[in-house]
Design an enzyme around this catalytic site. Structure first.
Site, mmCIF file in Angstrom:
data_model
loop_
_atom_site.group_PDB
_atom_site.id
_atom_site.type_symbol
_atom_site.label_atom_id
_atom_site.label_comp_id
_atom_site.label_asym_id
_atom_site.label_seq_id
_atom_site.Cartn_x
_atom_site.Cartn_y
_atom_site.Cartn_z
ATOM 1 N N ARG A 237 47.819 -26.081 15.223
ATOM 2 C CA ARG A 237 47.528 -26.538 13.876
ATOM 3 C C ARG A 237 47.500 -25.348 12.919
ATOM 4 N NH1 ARG A 237 49.101 -30.820 15.054
ATOM 5 N NH2 ARG A 237 48.019 -32.812 15.010
ATOM 6 N N GLU A 266 51.336 -28.514 4.657
ATOM 7 C CA GLU A 266 52.597 -29.126 5.113
ATOM 8 C C GLU A 266 52.941 -30.295 4.210
ATOM 9 O OE1 GLU A 266 52.249 -30.108 9.279
ATOM 10 O OE2 GLU A 266 51.722 -28.062 9.813
ATOM 11 N N HIS A 285 57.209 -28.798 11.572
ATOM 12 C CA HIS A 285 56.276 -29.563 12.421
ATOM 13 C C HIS A 285 57.027 -30.596 13.274
ATOM 14 C CE1 HIS A 285 51.854 -31.038 12.796
ATOM 15 N NE2 HIS A 285 52.527 -31.278 13.908
HETATM 16 C C1 DGY Z 1 50.545 -34.391 17.159
HETATM 17 O O1 DGY Z 1 50.888 -35.328 17.873
HETATM 18 O O2 DGY Z 1 49.358 -34.121 16.938
HETATM 19 C C2 DGY Z 1 51.624 -33.611 16.522
HETATM 20 O O3 DGY Z 1 51.232 -32.352 16.128
HETATM 21 C C3 DGY Z 1 52.124 -34.380 15.346
HETATM 22 O O4 DGY Z 1 51.154 -34.387 14.358
#
Ligand code: DGY
Length: 327
Positions: A237, A266, A285
């Site tokens: 993250r 993001e 992402h």
């Molecule tokens: C998750 O599944 O948490 C990925 O990072 C997509 O947000």
């Protein structure tokens, strides 16, 4: 009468059909904000919500008095306030297992692409600069045989470690709140303090979740501890990293390079200083973003919502322990 649910992310057709056989669906295909008046209206009757990518904290969910279950099409739960959900007795279902290997593939892509300067050299070829054999100024760094430090050795971190150890002969070290005996046996992984890991790893790879304790865990001080030859990879993250400190570390060559799939904000703003740097590989992402895995996640999230609204939260409930406290 069927219970009403809100679908706030486009789902594959077969999953929509499955939901329709159980629920009355209110669908939002392109919901970009929870302020949408139709969404707020729909919240009044919704017993369940399924989707991804929107923050659904107390200010939003307070408008959903009938809510009984949430199903996020993600493993991460940082879009939600687990304490709030616990107090209301609302289970949050997520998709922890189906995306593990795909996300590890993405993280390994970043390791390889940043070390071997794949994106920078692709641009070099396309722009017609390849006139003769490249010199040392464009050489990369080895990946095989190096030391990989993993921050957060959960499912995804372990899948990265497996690739690194068995495929690339890398030494594995990790920083995690609990010991991972299996990883120590399977990958010869060594648990260590954050500082020691930062000081001794050739690749520092973060797969940390975002919780208050991990906010800006990787800051200026952390980058200063890393080797000048090291690469920083983030597949967890964005807010676990002080991005301004990372930019500075890359600009000043405090570290060699970085590979990022996640960011503090993001989508990454067009004027982000990261855009100007050649020693960072940027992905939008995409950890789990393959056709196969996104379909599997949607299927899993639909199963999860159907189960939860039938009172079964035995599999894939992210806040089960908080709910159990209430019972
Ligand atoms: C998750 O599944 O948490 C990925 O990072 C997509 O947000």
């Amino acid at each position: 009468m069927k219970p009403t649910i809100i679908v706030y992310r486009e789902l594959p057709e077969p999953e929509k059909v499955r939901l329709q056989s159980h629920f009355h669906i209110i669908e939002f295909k392109e919901l970009s904000s929870t302020d949408d008046p139709q969404f707020i209206e729909a919240l009044k009757t919704a017993e369940g919500l399924i989707g991804a990518g929107l923050p659904l904290k107390a200010d939003v969910l307070d408008k959903a008095p009938k809510l009984k279950a949430l199903s996020t099409i993600s493993v991460g739960t940082d879009a939600f306030d687990l304490n709030y959900l616990g107090k209301r007795g609302i289970p949050l279902m997520h998709t922890p297992t189906v995306l593990t290997e795909t996300t590890a593939d993405t993280i390994f892509t970043l390791i390889l692409a940043s070390a071997r300067r794949a994106v920078e050299l692709d641009k070099f070829v396309r722009s017609g600069q390849w006139q003769s054999s490249i010199g040392p100024d464009l050489f990369g760094s080895n990946v095989h045989g190096k030391t990989l430090g993993i921050l957060g050795l959960g499912r995804i971190g372990s899948a990265v470690a497996r690739r690194a150890h068995h495929g690339f002969g890398m030494r594995i070290q990790y920083y995690n709140h609990s010991r991972k005996a299996e990883a120590e046996t399977e990958f010869d992984a060594r648990k260590m303090s954050l500082d020691e890991l930062l000081r001794t790893s050739d690749f520092v790879c973060s797969v940390l979740p975002y919780v208050p304790e991990t906010h800006h865990l990787i800051d200026e001080h952390a980058f200063a501890m890393m080797k000048e030859s090291a690469f920083f990879i983030n597949g967890g993250r964005g807010k676990t990293v002080d991005q301004a400190a990372l930019v500075n570390a890359l600009e000043q060559n405090v570290i060699k390079g970085a590979g990022l799939d996640v960011f503090e904000q993001e989508p990454l703003p067009a004027d982000s200083p990261l855009m100007m740097l050649d020693n960072v590989v940027l992905l939008p992402h995409i950890g789990s973003a393959t056709h196969e895995t996104r379909d599997a996640m949607a299927r899993c999230a639909v199963d999860n919502l159907i189960s939860a609204l039938n009172g079964d939260i035995s599999i894939n409930c992210a806040n089960q322990s908080q709910l159990e406290v209430l019972v």
